[in-house]
Design an enzyme around this catalytic site. Sequence first.
Site, PDB file in Angstrom:
ATOM      1  N   CYS A 114       7.163  47.908  22.614  1.00  0.00           N
ATOM      2  CA  CYS A 114       7.843  48.690  23.654  1.00  0.00           C
ATOM      3  C   CYS A 114       7.339  48.194  24.997  1.00  0.00           C
ATOM      4  CB  CYS A 114       7.565  50.177  23.503  1.00  0.00           C
ATOM      5  SG  CYS A 114       8.309  51.178  24.781  1.00  0.00           S
ATOM      6  N   GLY A 115       8.052  47.271  25.591  1.00  0.00           N
ATOM      7  CA  GLY A 115       7.547  46.524  26.736  1.00  0.00           C
ATOM      8  C   GLY A 115       7.357  47.328  27.998  1.00  0.00           C
TER       9      GLY A 115
END
Length: 267
Positions: A114-115
């Site tokens: 989940c950047g």
Amino acid sequence: MPQPENGAIPVDFDVVKSDGSENAQIVRHTIVEAAIAIEYNGIGYAVMMATPIDLHDYAIGFSLSEGLIDNPDQILAIDIHQSELGWIVRIQLPNANAEKVIERARQRVSESSCGLCGMDNLQEVMRALPFIKNSLDVPDSALFTALTSLREHQRLNAATGSAHAAAFCAPDGSIQMTREDVGRHNALDKLIGALAAAQIAPSEGFILLTARCSLELVQKTILAQCPMLVTISAATDLAIQTAEKSGLRLVSLARPDAALVAMPRTG
């Protein structure tokens, strides 16, 4: 452990049965999830949980999505090393690009890539995005052609049952390229990097993802200047709003027989 060429390793399992019969033992391939440390010019930038295949593509795609480069030619070198705890991807950039790294450098550790986790401020998360320059005429039939054939291109998922896929499709719906990963964001970055390395313009087709459509997937697609994004699961409200502002055609909850096309609000 050596880097798995196919992203999976065999694991022994004991099968527990609901009818109370004797348990069975099987060997099943399991997707590899590992820590991938990304460094630019010796600066630790991010740690992502990903499947350690196609890491060269990932290095290019991640760099493009982060806005650290404009094209793969700006990368001077990519070195991938195995360590005891995971993998290290060392990327060398020219000094001018390295300044961007210093400005944006942050330590991020995330589950399934989940950047947005660990972004320093809201302005960075909600960064301004360009408008999609080129339109693409994709008939509805092409959308369903791609959806119907996608499973054939998911080799890692076929072996493990737990891999996301990002596919690049021609306007007629034929799938031209696919990348897979335990994380949907990683799969998309790998695809973007592979397209850039092959000098294929994302504007010439559309992207199909086996994922829900969240904000960052839309952001990455817009930055890649791909005019159409199709996702298997539903889109979030922010994803829909962001796509509309940048002229991205967004199709979600896509199935072989039906799909939802986000329509602009008129009032």
